[in-house]
Write a protein that holds these residues in place. Sequence first.
Motif, mmCIF file in Angstrom:
data_model
loop_
_atom_site.group_PDB
_atom_site.id
_atom_site.type_symbol
_atom_site.label_atom_id
_atom_site.label_comp_id
_atom_site.label_asym_id
_atom_site.label_seq_id
_atom_site.Cartn_x
_atom_site.Cartn_y
_atom_site.Cartn_z
ATOM 1 N N GLN A 246 71.658 72.250 11.098
ATOM 2 C CA GLN A 246 71.622 70.850 10.664
ATOM 3 C C GLN A 246 73.027 70.266 10.557
ATOM 4 O O GLN A 246 73.247 69.093 10.879
ATOM 5 C CB GLN A 246 70.893 70.745 9.324
ATOM 6 C CG GLN A 246 69.391 70.978 9.425
ATOM 7 C CD GLN A 246 68.710 71.000 8.071
ATOM 8 O OE1 GLN A 246 69.369 71.075 7.038
ATOM 9 N NE2 GLN A 246 67.390 70.941 8.061
ATOM 10 N N ALA A 247 73.976 71.098 10.102
ATOM 11 C CA ALA A 247 75.354 70.626 9.986
ATOM 12 C C ALA A 247 75.931 70.288 11.358
ATOM 13 O O ALA A 247 76.583 69.245 11.542
ATOM 14 C CB ALA A 247 76.210 71.689 9.296
ATOM 15 N N ILE A 248 75.678 71.174 12.329
ATOM 16 C CA ILE A 248 76.170 70.935 13.689
ATOM 17 C C ILE A 248 75.504 69.698 14.274
ATOM 18 O O ILE A 248 76.152 68.836 14.876
ATOM 19 C CB ILE A 248 75.908 72.165 14.587
ATOM 20 C CG1 ILE A 248 76.652 73.386 14.053
ATOM 21 C CG2 ILE A 248 76.342 71.886 16.029
ATOM 22 C CD1 ILE A 248 76.215 74.697 14.693
ATOM 23 N N ARG A 249 74.189 69.611 14.075
ATOM 24 C CA ARG A 249 73.445 68.456 14.608
ATOM 25 C C ARG A 249 73.941 67.149 13.988
ATOM 26 O O ARG A 249 74.106 66.142 14.673
ATOM 27 C CB ARG A 249 71.941 68.621 14.338
ATOM 28 C CG ARG A 249 71.095 67.469 14.875
ATOM 29 C CD ARG A 249 69.635 67.639 14.500
ATOM 30 N NE ARG A 249 69.061 68.782 15.145
ATOM 31 C CZ ARG A 249 68.591 68.787 16.385
ATOM 32 N NH1 ARG A 249 68.664 67.672 17.111
ATOM 33 N NH2 ARG A 249 68.059 69.869 16.905
ATOM 34 N N ALA A 250 74.193 67.167 12.665
ATOM 35 C CA ALA A 250 74.644 65.949 11.987
ATOM 36 C C ALA A 250 75.982 65.485 12.538
ATOM 37 O O ALA A 250 76.192 64.290 12.767
ATOM 38 C CB ALA A 250 74.742 66.208 10.480
ATOM 39 N N ARG A 251 76.897 66.433 12.762
ATOM 40 C CA ARG A 251 78.199 66.071 13.313
ATOM 41 C C ARG A 251 78.051 65.487 14.713
ATOM 42 O O ARG A 251 78.608 64.431 15.031
ATOM 43 C CB ARG A 251 79.099 67.306 13.386
ATOM 44 C CG ARG A 251 79.574 67.834 12.054
ATOM 45 C CD ARG A 251 80.529 68.986 12.292
ATOM 46 N NE ARG A 251 80.804 69.743 11.089
ATOM 47 C CZ ARG A 251 81.547 70.844 11.068
ATOM 48 N NH1 ARG A 251 82.074 71.302 12.186
ATOM 49 N NH2 ARG A 251 81.764 71.483 9.930
ATOM 50 N N LYS A 252 77.277 66.176 15.555
ATOM 51 C CA LYS A 252 77.091 65.711 16.929
ATOM 52 C C LYS A 252 76.399 64.353 16.958
ATOM 53 O O LYS A 252 76.786 63.460 17.722
ATOM 54 C CB LYS A 252 76.250 66.724 17.718
ATOM 55 C CG LYS A 252 76.977 67.987 18.152
ATOM 56 C CD LYS A 252 76.049 68.803 19.028
ATOM 57 C CE LYS A 252 76.752 69.939 19.734
ATOM 58 N NZ LYS A 252 75.854 70.657 20.658
ATOM 59 N N ALA A 253 75.357 64.203 16.127
ATOM 60 C CA ALA A 253 74.565 62.973 16.143
ATOM 61 C C ALA A 253 75.397 61.782 15.688
ATOM 62 O O ALA A 253 75.292 60.693 16.260
ATOM 63 C CB ALA A 253 73.329 63.127 15.258
ATOM 64 N N GLU A 254 76.228 61.961 14.669
ATOM 65 C CA GLU A 254 77.021 60.841 14.173
ATOM 66 C C GLU A 254 78.043 60.402 15.214
ATOM 67 O O GLU A 254 78.231 59.206 15.459
ATOM 68 C CB GLU A 254 77.730 61.229 12.872
ATOM 69 C CG GLU A 254 78.485 60.084 12.220
ATOM 70 C CD GLU A 254 77.600 58.877 11.932
ATOM 71 O OE1 GLU A 254 78.123 57.743 12.010
ATOM 72 O OE2 GLU A 254 76.400 59.051 11.640
#
Length: 440
Positions: free
Chosen positions: A409-417
Amino acid sequence: MGTKLSSRSPFSLPLLTLLAGMAIAQQPAHSGVETIDHIVAVVNENVVTRHELDEMLSAMLKQLQKQGVQPPPPAVLEKQLLERIILNRVQLQLANETGLTVSDAELDQTLRRIAQENKMSLQEFDRALAEDGVSFSKFRDEIRDEIILVRLKEREVSNRVSVTEGEVDHFLETQEDSPSQSDEYRIAHILVQVAEGADPLKRDAARQRAESVLAKLKAGTEFAQVAAEFSDAPDAMEGGLLNWRPAAQLTKKFAEILSPMKPGEITGIISSPNGFHILKLVDRRNQDTVTTMIDQTHARHILVKISELTSEADAHRRVTELKERLDHGGKFEELAKLHSEDASAPTGGDLGWVSPGDTVPEFEQAMSALKPGEISDPVQSPFGWHLIQVIERRTQDVSQERKRQSARQAIRARKAETAFQEWLQRLRDRAYVEYRLEEG
């Protein structure tokens, strides 16, 4: 897999959003003279009026006053709010062009939840809004727009972000040596933005602006006031305040800088590819890792997405036809392989073991109501229309799985933002925008 995203709702409190509707002329009750409302910006084939901007300005000034924040100079505040309206407008235009809508039933459900989270009935909430001078119908329109904007972001950006197991492994390896990874931070931030790859002169100018901002903070000006006036971040008007975030969801550079800080302290200028940041540590807390036993569901689904080529009505019709085929003996796995538009299609729609909170609320609620072997009626979520089948359930120790899921989720949040900001800038650059604010 697109469906497994955070179920966190952005609608826990009333939100300041784009004001719908356009008043071309107003007729005051006390005057026989008609006041003509003028245009302050043209956005593609739409317009933003002085009335709209004034309404948002009035609401923002009330919000800043309630927060005890000194507002920026009027010209600065107007410019910031106009740009916010423009960004919302181009997104809503795209949503409308691609058939992204919110049904009245879904909207009513969201409004009831907002009222409940404010410990009110819907009628009490209506009265509370009226006391604040806000009509319920206008608030309803604003929340509809907010839902559409969230779904548009999910469809255009977040749903397309993928995270590999290799990335998760690398993330966990690099975080193991950090003693503060169990910490969560509440921070406020100021961003002085500069385009990635900008020439040295522009970057130097942005750096000088960041230094002047830091000087104001060191001179004792409130962080929220400086953020509202100078930050280029979307949350500038909220004083740059962010929700609680685990250290793992921050960039490694930010986490290392925040680790030794005490609440109330402010960083120096932090350089990044998209500009210069100044952070304030508002608070911190520790989240110890404990053994976690939870109920999990092994499920699969068929997803028909809403897109530029498929309207909401068409997607619903297609998924209803698939449900009829399943009711008449069709094989779920085969139909998922042929018709599902999710990344799980090649495996027959298999989502694996799903934990509470892994999916959006609409999906989880429908899945939880099913018995093993049962197939749901069509279910709408931000991703489109689903058919869900529960295969089996279990109770599982998911401590290590949770650790990996948090990393994912942390990786996804960074990529998504990052992807969202880039997508939003492209959308903004493609839009025809003509400013007429100075005419007012």
